[in-house]
Design a protein around this motif. Structure first.
Motif, PDB file in Angstrom:
ATOM      1  N   THR A  95    -129.063 118.512  64.686  1.00 35.87           N
ATOM      2  CA  THR A  95    -129.434 117.509  65.682  1.00 35.87           C
ATOM      3  C   THR A  95    -130.526 118.025  66.619  1.00 35.87           C
ATOM      4  O   THR A  95    -131.491 117.320  66.903  1.00 35.87           O
ATOM      5  CB  THR A  95    -128.185 117.087  66.494  1.00 35.87           C
ATOM      6  N   MET A  99    -134.191 116.392  66.904  1.00 34.77           N
ATOM      7  CA  MET A  99    -134.630 115.732  68.129  1.00 34.77           C
ATOM      8  C   MET A  99    -135.815 116.440  68.801  1.00 34.77           C
ATOM      9  O   MET A  99    -136.339 115.954  69.801  1.00 34.77           O
ATOM     10  CB  MET A  99    -133.461 115.576  69.095  1.00 34.77           C
ATOM     11  N   THR A 228    -127.103 114.674  72.071  1.00 38.02           N
ATOM     12  CA  THR A 228    -128.001 113.566  71.735  1.00 38.02           C
ATOM     13  C   THR A 228    -128.162 112.611  72.915  1.00 38.02           C
ATOM     14  O   THR A 228    -129.283 112.194  73.248  1.00 38.02           O
ATOM     15  CB  THR A 228    -127.448 112.792  70.519  1.00 38.02           C
ATOM     16  N   ALA A 232    -131.693 111.927  74.853  1.00 35.61           N
ATOM     17  CA  ALA A 232    -132.264 110.581  74.740  1.00 35.61           C
ATOM     18  C   ALA A 232    -132.470 109.966  76.119  1.00 35.61           C
ATOM     19  O   ALA A 232    -133.368 109.157  76.320  1.00 35.61           O
ATOM     20  CB  ALA A 232    -131.353 109.687  73.904  1.00 35.61           C
TER      21      ALA A 232
ATOM     22  N   LEU B 216    -138.145 104.583  68.891  1.00 37.27           N
ATOM     23  CA  LEU B 216    -137.744 105.773  69.668  1.00 37.27           C
ATOM     24  C   LEU B 216    -138.686 106.941  69.438  1.00 37.27           C
ATOM     25  O   LEU B 216    -138.368 108.058  69.831  1.00 37.27           O
ATOM     26  CB  LEU B 216    -136.340 106.226  69.242  1.00 37.27           C
ATOM     27  N   THR B 225    -126.967 109.814  64.952  1.00 34.99           N
ATOM     28  CA  THR B 225    -127.795 110.292  66.059  1.00 34.99           C
ATOM     29  C   THR B 225    -128.590 109.133  66.658  1.00 34.99           C
ATOM     30  O   THR B 225    -128.728 109.034  67.888  1.00 34.99           O
ATOM     31  CB  THR B 225    -128.738 111.404  65.556  1.00 34.99           C
ATOM     32  N   THR B 228    -126.323 106.986  68.949  1.00 36.45           N
ATOM     33  CA  THR B 228    -126.091 107.634  70.243  1.00 36.45           C
ATOM     34  C   THR B 228    -127.356 107.609  71.101  1.00 36.45           C
ATOM     35  O   THR B 228    -127.306 107.297  72.294  1.00 36.45           O
ATOM     36  CB  THR B 228    -125.639 109.091  70.019  1.00 36.45           C
ATOM     37  N   ALA B 229    -128.490 107.951  70.496  1.00 35.49           N
ATOM     38  CA  ALA B 229    -129.746 108.026  71.255  1.00 35.49           C
ATOM     39  C   ALA B 229    -130.138 106.654  71.808  1.00 35.49           C
ATOM     40  O   ALA B 229    -130.537 106.530  72.971  1.00 35.49           O
ATOM     41  CB  ALA B 229    -130.861 108.586  70.369  1.00 35.49           C
ATOM     42  N   ARG B 233    -130.125 105.665  75.848  1.00 34.71           N
ATOM     43  CA  ARG B 233    -131.381 105.280  76.465  1.00 34.71           C
ATOM     44  C   ARG B 233    -131.302 103.863  77.053  1.00 34.71           C
ATOM     45  O   ARG B 233    -131.829 103.584  78.125  1.00 34.71           O
ATOM     46  CB  ARG B 233    -132.484 105.352  75.416  1.00 34.71           C
TER      47      ARG B 233
END
Lengths: 235, 235
Positions: A95, A99, A228, A232, B216, B225, B228-229, B233
């Motif tokens: 992850t 990211m 995450t 984010a 994103l 992921t 969640t992101a 946000r």
């Protein structure tokens, strides 16, 4: 695998590579690639580009490659992470690489079980393997810098203040703290605790090193989800 | 497990429960609970509170319980999710429950492998089990509403417009689209595609139903992921 990542050892010429390992299997079984196909490739630590499949046999593939595209920008972040349990560690490594975290420090914490430090997933080759999977997923070529600090106090007292300097230092920590900020452009040093969180003494030492607790709400998230969610929200 | 979730069937009186299943094992092995200990509990669909461990034997535990605390607020969100691969599905179910999504619609998509619909993880009891794990992690008591729509077109054309009405409709979709908004208070309907993304025809139908693509960034995230992101946000 959204990007085929090439190692220096794969190259037989500046524009030619041979693949024999799991990437060959993936090309055959998942991409169902055929001679003449074009694939997205990246050179580890370098540019991304295109590969043209010249030859595909059971045991090896030969590709002609060209590179023209820089990898995506990394986040302006140093991530300080209490060592997660081994199974979680592998997913977290993927992850953070996916990211775009450029620097990760794995630290000890009171609530990290001692046995977690014995896991073979902490071997450099095992860490690299998971980071590569994350880069392949996200389409990036640059491995994060990875530091392991098994002793919390000397790291936080002696080395963390220099790392934190010039950055916004944050501790992801549930409790009566300010809400985690959003959409930052500035560099951040972010500390994320183990399951059960940092103990008060650790929060105190982190605070002395220049980090301030921020929270994401009442819900307690697994480490991977918290990483995450915090990234984010911050960027 | 940060919250011991109690089912109606556990109650032998208004303030008394008996546990015999995995929650008993968890209390014994992970919490290492002893008679006299206090534990955080919640009643499924109801309040959270405190349990006092009255009796602990190999095969059952008896607890005295009281409830005084409402569960945390849910997000103002309907999540439309292309069915992930079975292994990912289980983790995504935990994640959406933990993050406070109140309503999930699992839909088909061109890039969802047909075999994914055969997984036993889609049985109502299996879905409920993963959602409960997410609630126990986050400390929530209210199960998300769960809808399965195996046919994309009739769902998106006939039922989605009514769901989307009065909400901000968004499609998480990589590409040259506006950036995903941040820190919203308003209700949102969010569609997240399968690995590989929605196909253009699906994006077109979703757009007709009132949803707009947002992105994103260049990195391609795994479904779990990305979920969640996007949630971290948006809210």
């Amino acid at each position: 695998m959204n990007l085929l990542l090439l190692e220096d050892a794969d190259f037989i010429a500046a524009d030619r590579v041979i693949l024999r390992d799991r990437r060959l299997v993936h090309m055959q079984d998942v991409h169902r690639a055929a001679v003449g196909d074009n694939l997205r490739v990246g050179r580890i630590g370098g540019l991304m580009g295109n590969a043209h499949l010249l030859r595909l046999e059971a045991a090896e593939a030969e590709l002609q490659v060209s590179f023209d595209l820089p990898p995506p920008a990394k986040l302006p972040l140093t991530l300080l992470l209490a060592l997660p349990r081994p199974k979680m560690l592998r997913r977290v490594l993927q992850t953070v690489a996916a990211m775009g975290v450029p620097k990760v420090v794995l630290v000890n914490s009171y609530r990290v079980e001692k046995s977690f430090w014995q896991t073979p997933f902490l071997e450099p080759e095992a860490i690299r393997e998971q980071l590569i999977l994350g880069l392949e997923q996200a389409r990036d070529t640059v491995l994060p810098e990875f530091i392991i600090e098994k002793r919390f106090k000397p790291f936080v007292e002696d080395r963390l203040p220099a790392m934190t300097e010039g950055t916004l230092g944050l501790i992801g920590h549930p409790g009566n703290y300010p809400a985690c900020p959003r959409g930052l452009d500035e560099p951040v040093t972010l500390a994320i605790g183990p399951e059960g969180g940092w103990i008060p003494y650790e929060v105190e030492l982190l605070t002395k090193a220049g980090l301030q607790p921020v929270q994401l709400g009442a819900r307690i998230l697994r480490v991977e989800t918290a990483v995450t969610a915090l990234l984010a929200r911050l960027f």
